[in-house]
Scaffold this active site. Structure first.
Site, PDB file in Angstrom:
ATOM      1  N   HIS A 385      -2.653   5.765  -0.828  1.00  0.00           N
ATOM      2  CA  HIS A 385      -3.181   4.566  -0.175  1.00  0.00           C
ATOM      3  C   HIS A 385      -2.550   3.292  -0.735  1.00  0.00           C
ATOM      4  O   HIS A 385      -2.678   2.211  -0.135  1.00  0.00           O
ATOM      5  CB  HIS A 385      -4.702   4.512  -0.359  1.00  0.00           C
ATOM      6  CG  HIS A 385      -5.423   3.854   0.775  1.00  0.00           C
ATOM      7  ND1 HIS A 385      -4.798   3.088   1.728  1.00  0.00           N
ATOM      8  CD2 HIS A 385      -6.748   3.829   1.108  1.00  0.00           C
ATOM      9  CE1 HIS A 385      -5.683   2.635   2.590  1.00  0.00           C
ATOM     10  NE2 HIS A 385      -6.879   3.065   2.235  1.00  0.00           N
ATOM     11  N   ASP A 389      -1.399   2.535   4.693  1.00  0.00           N
ATOM     12  CA  ASP A 389      -2.711   2.065   5.132  1.00  0.00           C
ATOM     13  C   ASP A 389      -3.376   3.120   6.008  1.00  0.00           C
ATOM     14  O   ASP A 389      -2.707   4.009   6.561  1.00  0.00           O
ATOM     15  CB  ASP A 389      -2.576   0.759   5.918  1.00  0.00           C
ATOM     16  CG  ASP A 389      -2.086  -0.388   5.037  1.00  0.00           C
ATOM     17  OD1 ASP A 389      -2.373  -0.354   3.830  1.00  0.00           O
ATOM     18  OD2 ASP A 389      -1.401  -1.273   5.569  1.00  0.00           O
TER      19      ASP A 389
END
Length: 414
Positions: A385, A389
């Site tokens: 992450h 995204d």
């Protein structure tokens, strides 16, 4: 003549003595394996540099050795090879003493007990590793090799068919007679490969901000295409048309729209790749290994299937090369072959994404307002992450889903 540890691959400087395949006094042929080594990634065998007789072993099983170390000495030459022949008649001397031995009935089990270890030692080292990994009774598996010896294929086929018995499973009566004896413990040293797997998986959890997102895919179109063309495909290319080539092509196609999934973090920079080197997780006797299918984006279905089939075979035989498991920009793991319905795969640093495939099962779904039964598969994308995204992860999975549900997209690059 010294037997030394050869170069084991880039960045690999040491290994562990897994098993001596020969003992002092044994005659060996040139290029015959004499010891099995465990490295961080694969098991490798060291062969005799010449024909002769082993005169000494410098290390014991479990010892760590470095590249270039002398691990054994060999007396080379045909004359040396005759030494074991001179030793062979020695066991013949006790033969007469064996004649009166049958008189006591209790003496009969003794030869059986001594014969079992020798029969087990006759099994190839890589096959023994597989048997020990799954704690199997080799007597429950039929061998198809030379002199009816077990091969890896025999063991894997028995596991898949459910005919291989676990050690101790065939002896419930003694356990019932002495239940207290059942409370035992066994300590087994982790192999070097398993230690590396454990360390790297933990490093991935500690370093990356891992997250997993899911989707499902209707496999009807892929299965129809596979059924329609599998015979012609195999006849032309000499390999079966599997599902993995569809997934590799779909992942490579989706990476064009979401390049961050095929990138990596290096310091405070993002490194994007204009190639798609996909790691395909395959099972080996020592654990899961991930050989790299390079330039998968430029390969045809046939090239992908041929290379994956070769990886799988050589992984089972312990013949994958070190350089074949280095690099990679993305990974595909197929837990479905083991029956997994859903999982959260762990990324392989420094990669930023891994796709988890799962089993195909018929489920009711709604299509154009009607409830129908379709072959469905859950897909899982674990990603870093820090770089990817949620929107990008979901988009990547949707692109894969679209390509698999309409395989024509894979051909026209849409």
């Amino acid at each position: 003549m010294d037997v030394v540890i050869p170069a084991l691959g880039e960045s690999v400087t040491e290994a562990t003595i897994g098993q001596w395949l020969k003992k002092v006094g044994d005659a060996v042929k040139a290029d015959e394996p004499i010891v099995s080594l465990e490295t961080d990634k694969v098991a490798v065998e060291v062969n005799a540099p010449a024909a002769g007789v082993l005169t000494s072993l410098a290390f014991k099983e479990g010892d760590t050795v470095t590249v270039g170390a002398v691990i054994a000495t060999l007396e080379a030459g045909a004359a040396a090879a005759a030494v074991p022949a001179a030793l062979a008649p020695a066991p013949a001397a006790p033969a007469p003493a064996a004649a009166p031995a049958p008189a006591p009935a209790a003496a009969a089990p003794a030869p059986v007990a001594s014969a079992a270890p020798s029969a087990y030692e006759a099994i190839a080292p890589a096959v023994r590793v597989l048997i020990e990994t799954y704690n199997l009774d080799p007597a429950s598996i039929s061998g198809t090799g030379k002199d009816s010896r077990l091969t890896k294929g025999d063991v894997l086929a028995a596991i898949e068919a459910g005919t291989a018995k676990v050690k101790g499973a065939a002896a419930p009566a003694p356990a019932a007679a002495a239940p207290a004896a059942a409370r035992t413990e066994e300590r087994v040293r982790m192999t070097r490969l398993r230690q590396t797997i454990a360390r790297r998986l933990k490093e991935a959890q500690n370093t990356a901000a891992m997250l997993t997102t899911f989707n499902d895919v209707d496999m009807t179109a892929v299965m129809d295409a596979r059924n329609r063309y599998k015979d012609a495909f195999e006849k032309k290319h000499g390999v079966r048309l599997g599902f993995m080539s569809f997934f590799v092509k779909a992942c490579a196609l989706a990476a064009k729209d979401v390049p961050s999934v095929n990138a990596r973090i290096e310091g405070d920079e993002i490194v994007f790749h204009n190639y798609f080197d996909v790691g395909v997780a395959v099972s080996s006797p020592g654990g899961l290994v991930v050989p790299i299918l390079k330039d998968a984006n430029a390969k045809s279905f046939a090239e992908i299937e041929l290379e994956i089939a070769d990886f799988g075979k050589r992984a089972r035989d312990g013949k994958l090369k070190m350089e074949e498991m280095q690099g990679g920009t993305f990974t595909i793991s197929n837990g479905g072959v083991f029956g997994s319905l859903m999982s959260t795969p762990i990324i392989n640093p420094p990669q930023s994404g891994v796709l988890g495939m799962h089993r195909i099962e018929d489920r009711p779904v709604v299509v154009k307002g009607q409830i129908v039964i379709r072959p469905m598969m859950y897909l899982a994308l674990s990603y870093d992450h820090r770089l990817i995204d949620g929107r990008e992860a979901v988009t990547y999975l949707v692109r894969i889903k679209e390509a698999l549900e309409d395989p024509t997209r894979l051909v026209i690059d849409l």
